[in-house]
Design a protein around this motif. Structure first.
Motif, PDB file in Angstrom:
ATOM      1  N   ALA A   1      19.263 -25.793  44.569  1.00 18.29           N
ATOM      2  CA  ALA A   1      19.648 -27.152  44.936  1.00 18.29           C
ATOM      3  C   ALA A   1      19.345 -28.157  43.824  1.00 18.29           C
ATOM      4  O   ALA A   1      19.927 -29.249  43.797  1.00 18.29           O
ATOM      5  N   CYS A   2      18.444 -27.787  42.901  1.00 20.43           N
ATOM      6  CA  CYS A   2      18.036 -28.668  41.807  1.00 20.43           C
ATOM      7  C   CYS A   2      18.631 -28.248  40.460  1.00 20.43           C
ATOM      8  O   CYS A   2      18.236 -28.773  39.412  1.00 20.43           O
ATOM      9  N   LEU A   3      19.588 -27.333  40.473  1.00 20.99           N
ATOM     10  CA  LEU A   3      20.104 -26.750  39.234  1.00 20.99           C
ATOM     11  C   LEU A   3      21.174 -27.631  38.607  1.00 20.99           C
ATOM     12  O   LEU A   3      22.104 -28.077  39.279  1.00 20.99           O
ATOM     13  N   ASP A   4      21.050 -27.878  37.302  1.00 22.51           N
ATOM     14  CA  ASP A   4      22.136 -28.434  36.504  1.00 22.51           C
ATOM     15  C   ASP A   4      22.808 -27.246  35.814  1.00 22.51           C
ATOM     16  O   ASP A   4      22.358 -26.777  34.756  1.00 22.51           O
ATOM     17  N   LEU A   5      23.859 -26.739  36.414  1.00 22.24           N
ATOM     18  CA  LEU A   5      24.573 -25.580  35.879  1.00 22.24           C
ATOM     19  C   LEU A   5      25.288 -26.019  34.603  1.00 22.24           C
ATOM     20  O   LEU A   5      26.052 -26.994  34.619  1.00 22.24           O
TER      21      LEU A   5
ATOM     22  N   PRO B   1      25.693 -25.897  47.211  1.00 22.33           N
ATOM     23  CA  PRO B   1      26.037 -26.358  45.868  1.00 22.33           C
ATOM     24  C   PRO B   1      24.806 -26.578  45.000  1.00 22.33           C
ATOM     25  O   PRO B   1      23.713 -26.828  45.504  1.00 22.33           O
ATOM     26  N   VAL B   2      25.011 -26.493  43.689  1.00 23.81           N
ATOM     27  CA  VAL B   2      23.976 -26.911  42.753  1.00 23.81           C
ATOM     28  C   VAL B   2      23.966 -28.436  42.705  1.00 23.81           C
ATOM     29  O   VAL B   2      24.823 -29.105  43.293  1.00 23.81           O
ATOM     30  N   ALA B   3      22.992 -29.001  42.003  1.00 25.16           N
ATOM     31  CA  ALA B   3      22.889 -30.463  41.925  1.00 25.16           C
ATOM     32  C   ALA B   3      23.971 -31.053  41.040  1.00 25.16           C
ATOM     33  O   ALA B   3      24.566 -32.090  41.368  1.00 25.16           O
TER      34      ALA B   3
ATOM     35  N   ALA C   1      16.814 -35.441  43.426  1.00 29.22           N
ATOM     36  CA  ALA C   1      16.786 -36.811  42.913  1.00 29.22           C
ATOM     37  C   ALA C   1      15.854 -36.976  41.718  1.00 29.22           C
ATOM     38  O   ALA C   1      16.062 -37.863  40.880  1.00 29.22           O
ATOM     39  N   VAL C   2      14.828 -36.119  41.630  1.00 31.58           N
ATOM     40  CA  VAL C   2      13.833 -36.275  40.561  1.00 31.58           C
ATOM     41  C   VAL C   2      13.478 -34.966  39.852  1.00 31.58           C
ATOM     42  O   VAL C   2      12.628 -34.968  38.952  1.00 31.58           O
ATOM     43  N   PHE C   3      14.099 -33.874  40.205  1.00 30.11           N
ATOM     44  CA  PHE C   3      13.792 -32.615  39.533  1.00 30.11           C
ATOM     45  C   PHE C   3      15.071 -31.822  39.334  1.00 30.11           C
ATOM     46  O   PHE C   3      15.830 -31.612  40.278  1.00 30.11           O
ATOM     47  N   ARG C   4      15.277 -31.376  38.093  1.00 30.89           N
ATOM     48  CA  ARG C   4      16.421 -30.530  37.767  1.00 30.89           C
ATOM     49  C   ARG C   4      15.963 -29.390  36.861  1.00 30.89           C
ATOM     50  O   ARG C   4      14.977 -29.525  36.123  1.00 30.89           O
ATOM     51  N   ILE C   5      16.694 -28.326  36.903  1.00 33.88           N
ATOM     52  CA  ILE C   5      16.526 -27.229  35.962  1.00 33.88           C
ATOM     53  C   ILE C   5      17.822 -27.116  35.185  1.00 33.88           C
ATOM     54  O   ILE C   5      18.895 -26.935  35.778  1.00 33.88           O
TER      55      ILE C   5
END
Length: 256
Positions: A16-20, A45-47, A227-231
Motif C-alpha cells: 500500500a506504500c509502494l512507489d512502483l 493498488p500501490v500508492a 501519506a508519509v511513508f513510501r518505498i
C-alpha cells in the motif's frame, strides 16, 4: 526474523506504500503502461507509480480514476541541473498530471560547503510544484557520513520538503536502515509533516519489513502509512505478492 503472519502483515502494509518505479534509461511508453497495469494488484493498488517526466501523461491516462498517484523526477540523477530548467520541468510535469515531484538536492554543492543551495533548490521546486508534493532525494549513499545526512535532511525540511527520500537508485549505495534512521530522527523534529521514502536496494519482503519496523520504533506504530511513508522500488512488488499469496519468492535481480 518475522514469522509468516508477520511477514504477510508487513507485505500488505508495504504494498500500500509502494512507489512502483521505472526509471530505466531505455524505458518506453509501453513499459510505463505495463508498470501501470502492475500497480493495480489483486491485493490492492500501490500508492504511486514513479516515471520519467516524459511519461507522466502516459501514466495519467493509464491510471486516471484509480487512486494511484503519479510521481516523477527532476534534477535527476545528479542534482546539479539548472534551477530554472528544473522549475520549468516541474511545472510542466504538474500540468500533465504529476501529483508528486521527486527532486535530487544539489548534494555535490553541500559536499563542497554550500549548504544554502540545498534549501533554496528545495524551496524553488516547492514553489514550482504548486499543490504537488515534493520529495527531496538526499543521495545518502554518496553523502555517507551520518552528520552530513542529518544536515541534508534538515536543510531539505527547511526548504519545505514533504518527504525525505534516500536515493536515486543510480549509485552503488542506496537506501540503508542507518540512513533512514537519521532521516526519521529529523522528521520527528520537523515543524511540518514530513514523510520518508527509502529507495533503491529494497528487494525482499524482509527488506520492506525492516523499514516498517524502523518507522514503528522511531515514529510510533500508526505512523507508516502512504501519506508519509513510501518505498521506492520495482522488483520488490514480486516478493510482496509472493508473500501475500503464500508462495516462495523468485530470485530478485539487480535494479531499482
Amino acid at each position: 526474523m518475522p514469522d509468516d503472519d508477520e511477514l504477510k502483515t508487513a507485505a500488505a502494509r508495504a504494498l500500500a506504500c509502494l512507489d512502483l518505479t521505472n526509471l530505466d534509461d531505455d524505458c518506453t511508453a509501453e513499459d510505463v503502461r505495463a508498470l501501470c497495469d502492475r500497480a493495480l494488484t489483486p491485493h490492492g493498488p500501490v500508492a504511486a507509480v514513479c516515471v520519467w517526466p516524459r511519461f507522466v501523461s502516459v501514466a495519467r491516462a493509464a491510471l486516471g480514476g484509480s487512486g494511484v498517484r503519479i510521481a516523477t523526477v527532476v534534477a535527476f540523477p545528479g542534482g546539479d541541473d539548472d534551477t530554472g530548467a528544473v522549475m520549468q520541468l516541474t511545472q510542466q510535469a504538474v500540468t500533465e498530471g504529476a501529483d508528486e515531484i521527486d527532486m535530487v538536492i544539489p548534494y555535490k554543492a553541500l559536499l563542497e560547503g554550500h549548504p544554502q543551495l540545498v534549501t533554496s533548490a528545495v524551496a524553488r521546486t516547492r514553489d514550482a510544484a504548486g499543490g504537488a508534493q515534493v520529495k527531496a532525494i538526499l543521495e545518502t549513499g554518496v553523502l555517507g557520513d551520518a552528520e552530513l545526512i542529518r544536515q541534508a535532511a534538515e536543510l531539505a525540511v527547511e526548504g519545505g520538503a514533504d518527504f525525505l527520500k534516500t536515493s536515486t537508485g543510480k549509485v552503488p549505495i542506496n537506501a540503508t536502515p542507518e540512513a533512514a534512521r537519521v532521516m526519521l530522527e529529523v522528521i520527528a523534529q520537523a515543524d511540518h509533516p514530513v514523510g520518508l521514502k527509502p529507495a533503491g536496494g529494497v528487494k525482499t519482503t524482509q527488506d520492506a519489513a525492516a523499514y516498517l519496523a524502523l518507522c514503528d520504533e522511531v515514529m510510533g506504530a500508526d505512523w507508516a502509512r502512504p501519506a508519509v511513508f513510501r518505498i521506492g522500488a520495482s522488483s520488490v512488488l514480486t516478493a510482496l505478492l509472493a508473500t501475500l499469496n503464500g508462495e516462495e519468492p523468485a530470485d530478485v535481480g539487480e535494479g531499482y
